[in-house]
Enzyme design. Structure first.
Site, PDB file in Angstrom:
ATOM      1  N   ALA A  30       1.869   1.608  -1.744  1.00 31.14           N
ATOM      2  CA  ALA A  30       2.515   1.810  -0.652  1.00 31.14           C
ATOM      3  C   ALA A  30       4.099   0.777  -0.173  1.00 31.14           C
ATOM      4  O   ALA A  30       3.829   0.516   1.314  1.00 31.14           O
ATOM      5  CB  ALA A  30       1.048   1.388   0.402  1.00 31.14           C
ATOM      6  N   GLY A  31       4.521   0.635  -0.522  1.00 38.57           N
ATOM      7  CA  GLY A  31       5.903  -0.440  -0.925  1.00 38.57           C
ATOM      8  C   GLY A  31       5.795  -1.440  -0.740  1.00 38.57           C
ATOM      9  O   GLY A  31       5.931  -1.702  -1.649  1.00 38.57           O
ATOM     10  N   CYS A  32       4.854  -2.059   0.017  1.00 39.33           N
ATOM     11  CA  CYS A  32       4.274  -3.649  -0.016  1.00 39.33           C
ATOM     12  C   CYS A  32       3.114  -3.702  -0.781  1.00 39.33           C
ATOM     13  O   CYS A  32       2.310  -3.248  -0.044  1.00 39.33           O
ATOM     14  CB  CYS A  32       4.675  -4.706   1.457  1.00 39.33           C
ATOM     15  SG  CYS A  32       4.271  -6.286   0.726  1.00 39.33           S
ATOM     16  N   TYR A  33       3.016  -4.512  -1.579  1.00 36.59           N
ATOM     17  CA  TYR A  33       1.237  -5.339  -2.155  1.00 36.59           C
ATOM     18  C   TYR A  33       1.051  -5.782  -1.423  1.00 36.59           C
ATOM     19  O   TYR A  33      -0.386  -5.417  -1.504  1.00 36.59           O
ATOM     20  CB  TYR A  33       1.007  -5.379  -3.348  1.00 36.59           C
ATOM     21  CG  TYR A  33       1.869  -6.279  -4.361  1.00 36.59           C
ATOM     22  CD1 TYR A  33       2.018  -7.520  -4.250  1.00 36.59           C
ATOM     23  CD2 TYR A  33       3.082  -5.750  -5.593  1.00 36.59           C
ATOM     24  CE1 TYR A  33       2.865  -8.268  -4.673  1.00 36.59           C
ATOM     25  CE2 TYR A  33       3.376  -6.596  -6.010  1.00 36.59           C
ATOM     26  CZ  TYR A  33       3.174  -8.253  -5.359  1.00 36.59           C
ATOM     27  OH  TYR A  33       4.445  -9.123  -6.485  1.00 36.59           O
ATOM     28  N   TRP A  34       1.826  -6.454  -0.401  1.00 42.59           N
ATOM     29  CA  TRP A  34       0.806  -7.834  -0.083  1.00 42.59           C
ATOM     30  C   TRP A  34      -0.091  -6.875   0.871  1.00 42.59           C
ATOM     31  O   TRP A  34      -1.077  -7.626   1.193  1.00 42.59           O
ATOM     32  CB  TRP A  34       1.611  -8.672   0.392  1.00 42.59           C
ATOM     33  CG  TRP A  34       2.149  -9.645  -0.851  1.00 42.59           C
ATOM     34  CD1 TRP A  34       3.176  -9.526  -0.920  1.00 42.59           C
ATOM     35  CD2 TRP A  34       1.603 -10.136  -1.870  1.00 42.59           C
ATOM     36  NE1 TRP A  34       4.292 -10.446  -2.096  1.00 42.59           N
ATOM     37  CE2 TRP A  34       2.574 -10.818  -2.420  1.00 42.59           C
ATOM     38  CE3 TRP A  34       0.059 -10.667  -2.244  1.00 42.59           C
ATOM     39  CZ2 TRP A  34       2.683 -11.263  -4.049  1.00 42.59           C
ATOM     40  CZ3 TRP A  34       0.154 -11.646  -3.187  1.00 42.59           C
ATOM     41  CH2 TRP A  34       1.372 -11.710  -4.160  1.00 42.59           C
TER      42      TRP A  34
END
Length: 111
Positions: A30-34
């Site tokens: 989703a773009g940024c895993y964080w």
């Protein structure tokens, strides 16, 4: 919060009912895993206690010849062809729980 996204459940119903066989580990990009990790580890677990067996951040590439073991900085540069993913293993990998996880994922991720 979740009631506002109920209309998206209908859009997902066809996708979820025609998905491939369930695997042990589901990779969510989703773009940024964080952010994805936060939503799954914290928020999904609140809705479905003890549902997550493990959740690990990493990278994925559709290219067979992709760079092996890129650094975070290399992936963020956009030159490796990788995306950030969260690999999720459910305690109950039944179709019903996988469906709940995917519906939850698409509540906060709009491809």
């Amino acid at each position: 919060y979740f009631e506002a996204f109920e209309p998206f459940r209908n859009r997902l119903s066809h996708f979820i009912t025609t998905m491939a066989p369930i695997k042990d580990i589901i990779s969510l990009g989703a773009g940024c895993y964080w952010g994805t990790e936060k939503y799954v580890r914290n928020d999904f677990q609140k809705r479905f206690p003890n549902s997550i067996k493990s959740a690990t951040v990493g990278f994925m590439s559709p290219d067979e010849n992709h760079m092996k073991n890129p650094s975070y900085r290399q992936v963020c540069s956009g030159t490796t062809g990788h995306v950030e993913v969260l690999d999720v293993e459910l305690n109950d990998p039944s179709e019903g729980m996988v469906k709940e996880l995917l519906q939850f994922f698409f509540l906060f991720h709009d491809p």
